[in-house]
Enzyme design. Structure first.
Site, PDB file in Angstrom:
ATOM      1  N   ALA B  35      -2.027  65.442   8.304  1.00 24.70           N
ATOM      2  CA  ALA B  35      -3.014  66.525   8.370  1.00 24.70           C
ATOM      3  C   ALA B  35      -2.720  67.567   7.297  1.00 24.70           C
ATOM      4  O   ALA B  35      -1.567  67.778   6.925  1.00 24.70           O
ATOM      5  CB  ALA B  35      -2.970  67.189   9.743  1.00 24.70           C
ATOM      6  N   ASP B  36      -3.765  68.212   6.784  1.00 34.70           N
ATOM      7  CA  ASP B  36      -3.532  69.406   5.964  1.00 34.70           C
ATOM      8  C   ASP B  36      -3.743  70.625   6.863  1.00 34.70           C
ATOM      9  O   ASP B  36      -4.090  70.490   8.036  1.00 34.70           O
ATOM     10  CB  ASP B  36      -4.415  69.417   4.711  1.00 34.70           C
ATOM     11  CG  ASP B  36      -5.897  69.514   5.009  1.00 34.70           C
ATOM     12  OD1 ASP B  36      -6.270  69.947   6.111  1.00 34.70           O
ATOM     13  OD2 ASP B  36      -6.710  69.167   4.118  1.00 34.70           O
ATOM     14  N   SER B  37      -3.523  71.823   6.302  1.00 32.89           N
ATOM     15  CA  SER B  37      -3.550  73.011   7.163  1.00 32.89           C
ATOM     16  C   SER B  37      -4.934  73.234   7.771  1.00 32.89           C
ATOM     17  O   SER B  37      -5.058  73.703   8.895  1.00 32.89           O
ATOM     18  CB  SER B  37      -3.093  74.238   6.378  1.00 32.89           C
ATOM     19  OG  SER B  37      -3.843  74.366   5.189  1.00 32.89           O
ATOM     20  N   LEU B  38      -5.978  72.864   7.022  1.00 30.84           N
ATOM     21  CA  LEU B  38      -7.325  73.045   7.564  1.00 30.84           C
ATOM     22  C   LEU B  38      -7.605  72.037   8.688  1.00 30.84           C
ATOM     23  O   LEU B  38      -8.317  72.348   9.635  1.00 30.84           O
ATOM     24  CB  LEU B  38      -8.359  72.911   6.437  1.00 30.84           C
ATOM     25  CG  LEU B  38      -9.753  73.455   6.727  1.00 30.84           C
ATOM     26  CD1 LEU B  38      -9.720  74.921   7.098  1.00 30.84           C
ATOM     27  CD2 LEU B  38     -10.655  73.257   5.513  1.00 30.84           C
ATOM     28  N   ASP B  39      -6.986  70.838   8.582  1.00 30.35           N
ATOM     29  CA  ASP B  39      -7.116  69.872   9.678  1.00 30.35           C
ATOM     30  C   ASP B  39      -6.573  70.456  10.982  1.00 30.35           C
ATOM     31  O   ASP B  39      -7.137  70.234  12.053  1.00 30.35           O
ATOM     32  CB  ASP B  39      -6.345  68.581   9.358  1.00 30.35           C
ATOM     33  CG  ASP B  39      -7.049  67.722   8.309  1.00 30.35           C
ATOM     34  OD1 ASP B  39      -8.275  67.626   8.356  1.00 30.35           O
ATOM     35  OD2 ASP B  39      -6.348  67.148   7.460  1.00 30.35           O
TER      36      ASP B  39
END
Lengths: 245, 77
Positions: B35-39
């Protein structure tokens, strides 16, 4: 081209010259429009002119509780917000050395902080939809500065920096965030200028005339359209060549 | 496995497009599940909707792993 059928657009400052024209043009392209502003009468008149798909959403952007409630009201009225146009803005001009904290803060609050809160308020729906358009109406003076407008210029430059940062964060979600920076446009605000002031300004505009609200709304329509999906984080300057940035 | 854990796992699998057996108790959304931070913001939004709860920003920051999410939601709902 530029078909917004099925989209919903929230426009702040829709009681003003530029905002009303943006609302007309987005509505004309098929969007439902949420007309926000402080003065209810012009909003009602505009809604009556547009007919269906027009919703009056009065909001005083210096009232932060009202600002936070606006995206929800717009979503209830229109079923969502796909396009947000932060057009509302105020000026409280004064020489920098005479500018009060209140003159500074009130302009930053309405022009920049309310824009931040409205962007945040519509973001959840746009992220879920994997589609969104935010168009922040900045100003030429955000790039060039202007004597007497330290507060206004700071707020308008701030909108550009904020737009770029947000554009980075949400680009992968199909959401674009852009700014339009008008130069001198024929509105009630510029009607108040004296002939001397006007001719002074004309001398600085290569096009030799002021712009029209329709020339701003055309830029907004483009950035709000599906065709502009690959344009994000940019500032579209509409100023007759007054500042070539 | 509890009902909450099943529902959380389903959201994580759908949103991040990972294999179900990768979603273990200590699996970190960012370090292990890609995941990235927006995920992670979107996952929290999805948990809020699935369970009808509100997860404040400061609490959301503490939800780093699948186990954190299940624990927080179990306690909140």
């Amino acid at each position: 081209m530029f078909d917004l059928t099925g989209k919903s657009a929230l426009i702040t400052g829709a009681s003003g010259g530029i905002g009303a024209d943006i609302a007309r043009v987005l509505h004309g392209a098929g969007a439902a429009v949420g007309l926000s502003g402080t003065r209810v009468d012009p909003l009602e008149a505009l809604a009556a002119e547009l007919g269906e798909r027009a919703h009056v959403l009065p909001c005083n952007l210096s009232d932060m509780a009202a600002v936070e409630a606006l995206p929800k009201q717009a979503a209830e009225a229109m079923g969502g917000v796909d396009i947000l146009v932060n057009n509302a803005g105020i000026t409280r001009d004064n020489l920098f050395m005479r500018m009060s904290d209140d003159e500074w803060q009130s302009v930053l609050d309405v022009n920049l902080t309310a824009t931040f809160k409205l962007c945040k308020g519509v973001m959840r729906g746009m992220m879920k939809a994997r589609w969104g358009r935010i168009v922040n109406i900045s100003s030429i003076v955000g790039a060039t500065g202007n004597p007497g407008q330290a507060n206004y210029a700071a707020s308008k430059a701030g909108m550009i920096g904020m737009s770029k940062s947000l554009a980075y964060e949400v680009a992968s979600r199909g959401i674009t965030v852009n700014a339009v920076a008008p130069g001198f446009i024929e509105t009630a605000m510029t009607d108040k200028l004296t002939d001397d002031q006007k001719s002074g300004i004309m001398g600085q505009i290569p096009a030799g005339r002021m712009g029209t609200p329709a020339e701003i709304s055309a830029a907004v329509l483009y950035l709000a359209s599906p065709e502009a999906a690959y344009v994000t984080g940019t500032t579209l300057h509409v100023n007759g060549g007054m500042a070539m940035l | 496995m509890s009902d909450v854990a099943d529902r959380v796992k389903k959201i994580v699998v759908e949103h991040l497009g990972v294999e179900e057996d990768k979603v273990t108790e200590n699996a970190s959304f960012i370090d292990d599940l890609g995941a990235d931070s927006l995920d992670t913001v979107e996952l929290v939004m999805a948990f809020e909707e699935e369970f009808g709860i509100e997860i404040p920003d400061d609490a959301a920051e503490t939800i780093q792993t699948f186990g954190d999410a299940v624990k927080f939601i179990t306690e909140a709902s």
